[in-house]
Design an enzyme around this catalytic site. Structure first.
Site, short mmCIF file in Angstrom:
data_model
loop_
_atom_site.label_atom_id
_atom_site.label_comp_id
_atom_site.label_asym_id
_atom_site.label_seq_id
_atom_site.Cartn_x
_atom_site.Cartn_y
_atom_site.Cartn_z
CB SER A 99 -0.86 0.00 1.28
OG SER A 99 -1.42 1.28 1.50
CE1 TYR A 144 -4.57 -2.06 4.93
CE2 TYR A 144 -3.41 0.01 4.53
CZ TYR A 144 -4.06 -1.13 4.05
OH TYR A 144 -4.17 -1.33 2.69
P1 NAD Z 1 -11.29 -6.18 -0.26
O1 NAD Z 1 -11.82 -6.08 1.10
O2 NAD Z 1 -12.19 -6.03 -1.43
O3 NAD Z 1 -10.47 -7.54 -0.45
C1 NAD Z 1 -9.70 -8.14 0.55
C2 NAD Z 1 -9.78 -9.63 0.39
O4 NAD Z 1 -8.96 -10.26 1.37
C3 NAD Z 1 -11.21 -10.16 0.57
O5 NAD Z 1 -11.46 -11.15 -0.40
C4 NAD Z 1 -11.14 -10.79 1.96
O6 NAD Z 1 -12.08 -11.82 2.16
C5 NAD Z 1 -9.73 -11.32 1.94
N1 NAD Z 1 -9.24 -11.71 3.25
C6 NAD Z 1 -9.30 -11.03 4.43
N2 NAD Z 1 -8.79 -11.78 5.42
C7 NAD Z 1 -8.39 -12.96 4.87
C8 NAD Z 1 -7.79 -14.12 5.38
N3 NAD Z 1 -7.51 -14.24 6.68
N4 NAD Z 1 -7.51 -15.14 4.52
C9 NAD Z 1 -7.80 -15.05 3.20
N5 NAD Z 1 -8.38 -13.95 2.67
C10 NAD Z 1 -8.67 -12.93 3.49
O7 NAD Z 1 -10.13 -5.07 -0.32
P2 NAD Z 1 -9.07 -4.71 -1.47
O8 NAD Z 1 -9.02 -3.24 -1.52
O9 NAD Z 1 -9.31 -5.47 -2.70
O10 NAD Z 1 -7.72 -5.19 -0.74
C11 NAD Z 1 -6.81 -6.09 -1.34
C12 NAD Z 1 -5.39 -5.74 -0.90
O11 NAD Z 1 -5.04 -4.45 -1.43
C13 NAD Z 1 -5.21 -5.63 0.62
O12 NAD Z 1 -3.96 -6.19 0.99
C14 NAD Z 1 -5.21 -4.13 0.85
O13 NAD Z 1 -4.49 -3.78 2.01
C15 NAD Z 1 -4.52 -3.65 -0.40
N6 NAD Z 1 -4.75 -2.24 -0.71
C16 NAD Z 1 -5.99 -1.77 -1.06
C17 NAD Z 1 -6.13 -0.42 -1.35
C18 NAD Z 1 -7.45 0.18 -1.78
O14 NAD Z 1 -7.51 1.41 -1.93
N7 NAD Z 1 -8.49 -0.58 -1.99
C19 NAD Z 1 -5.04 0.46 -1.25
C20 NAD Z 1 -3.82 -0.06 -0.87
C21 NAD Z 1 -3.68 -1.41 -0.60
#
Ligand code: NAD
Length: 279
Positions: free
Chosen positions: A164, A177
Site C-alpha cells: 500500500s 494497517y
Molecule cells: P477487499 O476487502 O475487497 O479484499 C480483501 C480480500 O482479502 C477479501 O477477499 C477478503 O475476504 C480477503 N481476506 C481477508 N482476510 C483474509 C484471510 N484471513 N484469509 C484469506 N483472505 C482474506 O479489499 P481490497 O481493496 O481489494 O484489498 C486487497 C489488498 O489491497 C489488501 O492487501 C489491501 O491492504 C490492499 N490495498 C488496497 C487499497 C485500496 O484502496 N483498496 C489500497 C492499498 C492497498
C-alpha cells in the site's frame, strides 16, 4: 471488456502467462478478484483463494474459466499456518505446481491509537503481514523444488506482495494497517535479496486509493470522493483493474529484471501533492 475507468482489459496479451499457475489470495473481492481475472485473461491457470464468500469465489472461477484456462476456488485463512500449507499442497497436487503468488489478502481494523485493542492490532498484523509470510514461504518451497522451466518462464517463481502507499505514508487512526504494510515492504525486500540467486523474483505493488469494499467510505459519496481527489494528482480514483494490469506485467517475463521493487500504482499519491501549491 473495458473497466468503467482506466485502460481497457483487452490490452492484456492472451498468451503472456500461458502454462503458468497462479495463486491469488483474497481473490473473491476487489483487487484480488480483478487480479485473478487478469491473470486468467493472460493465459494462466488460477487458484482463487477466499476465506469467506464461496459464491463470490465461484463466480470469479467461472469468469476465469471463460478464457479457456483452468480455475478453482480454495478456501483458506492466510493467517493460519496449517491452512496455508494445505492450500499450497493441494494446488501442487491438482495444478502441478505454483509459478506465481499474488499475496493480496488484507483487511483494516481502524481505531484511534488509545482506543485500539490488542485484538485489532493483532488481527491486522496476522492477516496482512504473517499471512503474506506464510503464503510466500510455502510458494517458495515449491519454486525451489521445481526450479526454472525455461519454456514456462525465465524465473523459478514470482511473488507479488500487495502492499500500500501506507508502507511509506504514515496514516493516523490506522497504526496497525500502516505498520503491517511497512513490514510488508521490508519483508519483500529481504526475501527478494535472499531468493534472487535462486531465480525467484519478489516484488510489491503499492496501490493508492482503489475503489473496493475495503475503503467504501472514502469514495462512495461525491463529498468523500472530492476529498480523496485532493490527494491524487492524476485526478481519478483508481479501480481494481489498474492494479490487476500491474500484477500481470510484474508476473510476466516482460519485467524479468525487476527484483525487489515496489511499483506504486497510485495516480501520484506518493508525490506529496500538498507541495504542488505550498512549500
Ligand atoms: P477487499 O476487502 O475487497 O479484499 C480483501 C480480500 O482479502 C477479501 O477477499 C477478503 O475476504 C480477503 N481476506 C481477508 N482476510 C483474509 C484471510 N484471513 N484469509 C484469506 N483472505 C482474506 O479489499 P481490497 O481493496 O481489494 O484489498 C486487497 C489488498 O489491497 C489488501 O492487501 C489491501 O491492504 C490492499 N490495498 C488496497 C487499497 C485500496 O484502496 N483498496 C489500497 C492499498 C492497498
Amino acid at each position: 471488456m473495458s473497466s468503467p475507468e482506466g485502460a481497457p482489459q483487452d490490452v492484456i496479451p492472451a498468451d503472456l502467462l500461458k502454462g503458468q499457475k497462479a495463486l491469488v489470495t483474497g481473490a473473491n473481492s476487489g483487487i484480488g478478484r480483478a487480479t485473478a481475472v487478469a491473470l486468467g485473461r493472460a493465459g494462466a491457470d488460477v487458484v482463487v483463494n477466499y476465506v469467506a464468500g464461496r459464491e463470490e469465489a465461484e463466480k470469479v472461477v467461472e469468469e476465469i474459466a471463460s478464457f479457456g484456462v483452468r480455475a478453482a476456488a480454495y478456501e483458506a485463512d492466510v493467517s493460519d499456518e496449517e491452512q496455508v500449507v494445505a492450500m499450497t499442497d493441494r494446488m501442487v497436487k491438482e495444478f502441478g505446481t505454483v509459478d506465481i503468488l499474488v499475496a493480496n489478502a488484507g483487511l483494516q481494523r481502524d481505531a484511534s491509537f488509545t482506543d485500539m485493542t490488542l485484538a485489532q492490532w493483532q488481527k491486522v498484523l496476522d492477516v496482512n503481514l504473517t499471512g503474506q509470510f506464510l503464503c510466500a514461504r510455502e510458494a517458495t518451497k515449491e519454486f525451489l523444488r521445481r526450479g526454472v522451466v525455461p519454456e514456462v518462464s525465465r524465473a523459478a517463481g514470482k511473488i507479488i506482495c500487495m502492499s500500500s502507499v501506507h508502507q511509506v505514508i504514515p496514516w493516523a487512526g490506522h497504526v496497525n494497517y500502516a505498520a503491517s504494510k511497512g513490514g510488508v515492504q521490508m519483508m519483500m525486500e529481504t526475501l527478494a535479496q535472499e531468493l534472487a540467486p535462486k531465480k525467484i523474483r519478489v516484488n510489491a505493488i503499492a496501490p493508492g486509493a482503489i475503489k473496493t469494499p475495503i475503503n467504501r467510505d472514502a469514495w462512495d459519496t461525491p463529498e468523500a470522493q472530492q476529498d480523496l481527489l485532493r490527494l491524487i494528482p492524476y485526478d481519478r480514483v483508481g479501480v481494481p483493474e489498474d492494479i490487476a494490469r500491474a500484477a500481470v506485467a510484474l508476473a510476466s517475463d516482460l519485467l524479468d529484471y525487476v527484483v525487489g521493487a515496489t511499483l506504486y500504482v497510485d495516480g501520484g499519491m506518493t508525490l506529496f501533492p500538498g507541495f504542488a501549491t505550498g512549500g
